[in-house]
Write a protein that holds these residues in place. Structure first.
Motif, PDB file in Angstrom:
ATOM      1  N   MET A   3       0.744 -16.890   3.052  1.00 42.63           N
ATOM      2  CA  MET A   3       0.846 -16.285   1.725  1.00 42.63           C
ATOM      3  C   MET A   3       1.718 -15.045   1.806  1.00 42.63           C
ATOM      4  O   MET A   3       1.755 -14.357   2.827  1.00 42.63           O
ATOM      5  N   PRO A   4       2.427 -14.699   0.740  1.00 44.80           N
ATOM      6  CA  PRO A   4       3.132 -13.417   0.724  1.00 44.80           C
ATOM      7  C   PRO A   4       2.153 -12.283   0.947  1.00 44.80           C
ATOM      8  O   PRO A   4       1.015 -12.328   0.490  1.00 44.80           O
ATOM      9  N   ASN A   5       2.599 -11.248   1.667  1.00 41.90           N
ATOM     10  CA  ASN A   5       1.775 -10.089   1.966  1.00 41.90           C
ATOM     11  C   ASN A   5       0.623 -10.399   2.911  1.00 41.90           C
ATOM     12  O   ASN A   5      -0.323  -9.647   3.018  1.00 41.90           O
ATOM     13  N   SER A   6       0.658 -11.545   3.593  1.00 42.39           N
ATOM     14  CA  SER A   6      -0.383 -11.813   4.580  1.00 42.39           C
ATOM     15  C   SER A   6      -0.068 -11.034   5.843  1.00 42.39           C
ATOM     16  O   SER A   6       1.064 -10.597   6.059  1.00 42.39           O
ATOM     17  N   ASP A   8       0.554 -11.965   8.653  1.00 44.25           N
ATOM     18  CA  ASP A   8       1.553 -12.610   9.498  1.00 44.25           C
ATOM     19  C   ASP A   8       2.978 -12.376   9.014  1.00 44.25           C
ATOM     20  O   ASP A   8       3.929 -12.597   9.746  1.00 44.25           O
ATOM     21  N   THR A   9       3.117 -11.928   7.761  1.00 44.90           N
ATOM     22  CA  THR A   9       4.458 -11.887   7.201  1.00 44.90           C
ATOM     23  C   THR A   9       4.879 -10.548   6.629  1.00 44.90           C
ATOM     24  O   THR A   9       6.054 -10.319   6.419  1.00 44.90           O
ATOM     25  N   ALA A  10       3.903  -9.679   6.342  1.00 39.61           N
ATOM     26  CA  ALA A  10       4.226  -8.492   5.543  1.00 39.61           C
ATOM     27  C   ALA A  10       5.027  -7.468   6.312  1.00 39.61           C
ATOM     28  O   ALA A  10       4.831  -7.239   7.479  1.00 39.61           O
ATOM     29  N   LYS A  11       5.944  -6.828   5.582  1.00 35.09           N
ATOM     30  CA  LYS A  11       6.668  -5.652   6.075  1.00 35.09           C
ATOM     31  C   LYS A  11       6.764  -4.695   4.901  1.00 35.09           C
ATOM     32  O   LYS A  11       7.577  -4.897   4.018  1.00 35.09           O
ATOM     33  N   GLY A  12       5.882  -3.718   4.891  1.00 34.63           N
ATOM     34  CA  GLY A  12       5.778  -2.832   3.734  1.00 34.63           C
ATOM     35  C   GLY A  12       6.759  -1.688   3.785  1.00 34.63           C
ATOM     36  O   GLY A  12       6.694  -0.865   4.684  1.00 34.63           O
ATOM     37  N   GLY A  13       7.639  -1.617   2.815  1.00 33.72           N
ATOM     38  CA  GLY A  13       8.515  -0.468   2.668  1.00 33.72           C
ATOM     39  C   GLY A  13       9.352  -0.189   3.896  1.00 33.72           C
ATOM     40  O   GLY A  13       9.611   0.959   4.246  1.00 33.72           O
ATOM     41  N   GLY A  14       9.797  -1.220   4.615  1.00 30.29           N
ATOM     42  CA  GLY A  14      10.607  -1.021   5.810  1.00 30.29           C
ATOM     43  C   GLY A  14       9.790  -0.843   7.078  1.00 30.29           C
ATOM     44  O   GLY A  14      10.356  -0.629   8.143  1.00 30.29           O
ATOM     45  N   GLY A 358      -5.012   8.111  -5.324  1.00 29.79           N
ATOM     46  CA  GLY A 358      -5.265   7.013  -6.249  1.00 29.79           C
ATOM     47  C   GLY A 358      -4.777   7.469  -7.606  1.00 29.79           C
ATOM     48  O   GLY A 358      -4.094   8.477  -7.729  1.00 29.79           O
ATOM     49  N   GLY A 359      -5.148   6.754  -8.647  1.00 37.36           N
ATOM     50  CA  GLY A 359      -4.831   7.206  -9.993  1.00 37.36           C
ATOM     51  C   GLY A 359      -3.468   6.817 -10.510  1.00 37.36           C
ATOM     52  O   GLY A 359      -3.214   6.870 -11.703  1.00 37.36           O
ATOM     53  N   ALA A 360      -2.546   6.440  -9.619  1.00 37.02           N
ATOM     54  CA  ALA A 360      -1.213   6.025 -10.052  1.00 37.02           C
ATOM     55  C   ALA A 360      -0.595   5.197  -8.931  1.00 37.02           C
ATOM     56  O   ALA A 360      -0.860   5.450  -7.758  1.00 37.02           O
ATOM     57  N   PRO A 361       0.222   4.201  -9.278  1.00 33.93           N
ATOM     58  CA  PRO A 361       0.853   3.398  -8.239  1.00 33.93           C
ATOM     59  C   PRO A 361       1.855   4.211  -7.439  1.00 33.93           C
ATOM     60  O   PRO A 361       2.471   5.148  -7.946  1.00 33.93           O
ATOM     61  N   ALA A 362       2.002   3.857  -6.166  1.00 33.74           N
ATOM     62  CA  ALA A 362       2.947   4.555  -5.295  1.00 33.74           C
ATOM     63  C   ALA A 362       3.983   3.570  -4.776  1.00 33.74           C
ATOM     64  O   ALA A 362       3.680   2.413  -4.491  1.00 33.74           O
ATOM     65  N   ALA A 363       5.195   4.047  -4.650  1.00 36.52           N
ATOM     66  CA  ALA A 363       6.277   3.199  -4.136  1.00 36.52           C
ATOM     67  C   ALA A 363       6.065   2.916  -2.646  1.00 36.52           C
ATOM     68  O   ALA A 363       5.611   3.797  -1.903  1.00 36.52           O
ATOM     69  N   TYR A 399      -2.708  -0.335   4.827  1.00 39.40           N
ATOM     70  CA  TYR A 399      -1.964   0.136   3.657  1.00 39.40           C
ATOM     71  C   TYR A 399      -0.465  -0.020   3.870  1.00 39.40           C
ATOM     72  O   TYR A 399       0.267  -0.452   2.977  1.00 39.40           O
ATOM     73  N   LEU A 400       0.016   0.298   5.063  1.00 40.45           N
ATOM     74  CA  LEU A 400       1.432   0.103   5.369  1.00 40.45           C
ATOM     75  C   LEU A 400       1.819  -1.364   5.252  1.00 40.45           C
ATOM     76  O   LEU A 400       2.939  -1.702   4.854  1.00 40.45           O
ATOM     77  N   ASN A 401       0.888  -2.248   5.578  1.00 41.25           N
ATOM     78  CA  ASN A 401       1.139  -3.681   5.541  1.00 41.25           C
ATOM     79  C   ASN A 401       1.156  -4.220   4.117  1.00 41.25           C
ATOM     80  O   ASN A 401       1.871  -5.178   3.813  1.00 41.25           O
ATOM     81  N   ARG A 402       0.378  -3.599   3.242  1.00 42.03           N
ATOM     82  CA  ARG A 402       0.328  -4.020   1.839  1.00 42.03           C
ATOM     83  C   ARG A 402       0.487  -2.778   0.956  1.00 42.03           C
ATOM     84  O   ARG A 402      -0.446  -2.376   0.264  1.00 42.03           O
ATOM     85  N   PRO A 403       1.635  -2.158   0.920  1.00 43.78           N
ATOM     86  CA  PRO A 403       1.802  -0.903   0.175  1.00 43.78           C
ATOM     87  C   PRO A 403       1.709  -1.067  -1.333  1.00 43.78           C
ATOM     88  O   PRO A 403       1.546  -0.077  -2.046  1.00 43.78           O
ATOM     89  N   ASP A 404       1.804  -2.299  -1.813  1.00 38.36           N
ATOM     90  CA  ASP A 404       1.698  -2.521  -3.260  1.00 38.36           C
ATOM     91  C   ASP A 404       0.286  -2.895  -3.678  1.00 38.36           C
ATOM     92  O   ASP A 404       0.042  -3.230  -4.832  1.00 38.36           O
TER      93      ASP A 404
END
Length: 582
Positions: A3-6, A8-14, A358-363, A399-404
């Protein structure tokens, strides 16, 4: 197929996954942390007749937290400018104020409003109120006189404890309802007409250590007794008070620790032994994020809390260096301004260990830069006023793995994604309305049975957020069903601002939307159509709103259109079509 963001595959923000991570699955770590005899062991209790998982070792009440925090003794509790207060001094002041309130006639279930900026006396008042069984009503210190008066009237507060700024603002409103019968004002240089000075009760902060060593007044408090009313605006623009129990707030003590304990176990390490930390707490304590998710837990851990008169990034860096601050954050804005400030190179920020918000999304870029440039861990979570803060969370590699993502639910909480009509639970990966369940959920809205019935359904909170869950339970907020703008963690309900714009004699049509902002997340902007033959400038309308609402709700830009705003067949303004105007 992964799956995306699993993992095995995720690379968050570089950021790339370490070769040896994760050392343990989330299911295994959860089982380790919640096993019988462990700090995060769970049990099932009935809350309002419904079986609910709770932390077995959570404090029973805010009173219990206050009594335990007394044991931190001479350890530093709060720092504000040159004022330094130990836990022993804090408890002496808390006990003295609690006795004063009891002697003045405050009883269990009475509401006591607390309206002030972050000051050493804020936690004194908060625990004094809640330790005698009264209900603390933290009121937004940014509110106008009319908004403050509404909070006092709606809550039916018997007493108010406020700073001189809020007192002066309240008394500037000639049309406000009568003030509560018990009035205590802090930071007043001279006697206050119609109120007691807090300093006449407790002395100045440097004198708290000399107050008598007294116990708290006797009080019988059960975990599910009423504890707080935090106000949140509704989509109709009228603020609603979310009624929290002692259990609601005390749940967050272990929920926050649970999220932090995950990271080392995921990388195959044991969580470090608890130790006192220094926290730069810059978000307002009248928010559940600062009060429930942060401050209440800090009193359990014995952390030192540093307050600022107002946020200034360079001043904050000086504090971080001078006080050896380990933790800070609150909203992404804080992290962005620390990272991007041109004077950052002049300060030693190496004491930082965690920046969480928290409270707002972060890039995703922000998440990566926190790790790379500060050398500390990023953390994020999701909650709302109606959940008394923490429902989800993750830090470090997760969090680094799933930054979104805002993380998975803590072990005592449940999430589900429901169809628009609320009749069907949707499968993994589908977007729908997010529902939350757990011991942290508020009991309902104060004196609003209609709104309570609409949003609190069999123990589940209808959040109004549109979200999806992945196969491991990570939550992704994709949009907001509720019509609001989130500016630096502050909720701005569009309809509230629109209603004020409609009050202007020249305005016949108005819509408020959020404009993207790198540091604040969003800022409010408005599109306005004026009546034929009428005129108004952008500055005039901004001043009109600013005179009636808190400054952060004022649109930063106002665009005028010659035509009525576009609507769908149901008459709802098509706000997505308006963004092109900016």
């Amino acid at each position: 197929m992964p799956m995306p963001n699993s993992p095995d595959t995720a690379k968050g923000g570089g950021w790339s996954l370490p070769d040896n991570w994760p050392a343990a699955s989330r299911a295994k770590v959860r089982a380790m942390l919640t096993a019988p005899g462990q700090p995060f062991e769970m049990e099932t209790v009935a809350i309002d007749g419904r079986p609910t998982r709770v932390w077995k070792n959570a404090p029973a009440s805010l009173r219990a937290i206050a009594l335990a925090a007394c044991d931190h003794g001479d350890a530093l509790c709060t720092v504000y400018n040159e004022e330094r207060v130990s836990y022993d001094s804090w408890f002496r002041a808390t006990a003295a104020l609690a006795h004063h309130l009891r002697d003045a006639g405050v009883r269990k279930g009475d509401r006591v409003a607390l309206a002030m900026r972050n000051l050493p006396e804020w936690p004194v008042a908060f625990f004094a109120i809640t330790s005698i069984g009264a209900i603390c009503v933290p009121i937004n210190a940014w509110w106008t006189a009319q908004e403050l008066a509404f909070g006092l009237s709606d809550s039916g507060s018997k007493a108010i404890i406020c700073d001189i700024e809020r007192w002066d603002r309240l008394n500037s409103n000639e049309d406000s309802a009568p003030l509560p019968e018990i009035r205590i004002v802090s930071r007043a240089a001279e006697p206050v007409k119609g109120a007691e000075r807090l300093e006449d009760i407790l002395g100045h902060t440097d004198a708290w250590a000399d107050l008598p060593d007294r116990d708290l007044p006797e009080a019988e408090i059960a975990p599910d007794d009423d504890a707080t009313i935090f106000y949140t605006s509704g989509t109709t623009g009228a603020p609603k008070g979310a009624l929290g129990s002692h259990r609601s707030l005390c749940t967050n003590v272990l929920s926050s620790k649970y999220n932090l304990a995950f990271a080392p176990l995921r990388r195959g390490e044991m969580p470090p032994a608890p130790e006192r930390k220094t926290v730069l707490l810059v978000i307002p304590l009248f928010h559940v994020t600062a009060c429930s998710a942060a401050m209440v837990g800090y009193f359990v851990s014995g952390h030192a809390m540093v307050f600022m008169h107002h946020w200034n990034a360079e001043e904050a860096m000086g504090i971080i260096e001078r006080e050896g601050v380990n933790l800070t954050g609150g909203v992404p804005t804080i992290a962005w301004q620390l990272l991007d400030h041109p004077a950052r190179k002049n300060y030693d920020l190496s004491s930082l260990e965690l920046i969480t918000y928290g409270g707002a999304p972060a890039a995703p870029e922000l998440v990566r830069r926190i790790r790379e440039e500060f050398g500390c861990e990023p953390g994020s979570g999701w909650g709302m006023t109606e959940t008394m803060a923490t429902v989800t969370g993750h830090v470090a590699e997760d969090y680094l793995n799933r930054p979104d993502s805002c993380g998975p639910a803590v072990a005592v909480a449940d999430l589900k994604i429901m169809s628009a009509d609320g009749t069907e639970e949707l499968p993994v990966g589908e977007v729908g309305e997010l529902y939350a369940y757990g011991p942290m959920i508020a009991k309902g809205y104060w004196n609003r049975p209609d709104a309570t019935a609409e949003s609190f359904i069999d123990g589940w909170m209808r959040t109004g957020d549109l979200a999806r869950l992945d196969e491991e339970g990570f939550c992704y907020i994709v949009d907001r069903a509720k019509d609001m703008v989130i500016r630096g963690g502050e909720n701005i309900y569009s309809s509230e601002v629109e209603n004020v714009l409609y009050e202007h004699p020249a305005v016949t049509d108005a819509a408020v939307i959020g404009l993207p902002h790198q540091q604040l997340g969003e800022e409010p902007a408005a599109v306005v159509h004026l009546s034929k033959g009428q005129s108004a400038s952008e500055e005039e309308l901004q001043q009109w709103v600013g005179q009636r609402l808190a400054h952060f709700k004022v649109p930063v830009r106002i665009v005028f259109t010659d035509e009525m705003l576009p609507r769908n067949a149901n008459g709802k303004i098509l706000k997505k079509d308006l963004r092109a105007l900016f």
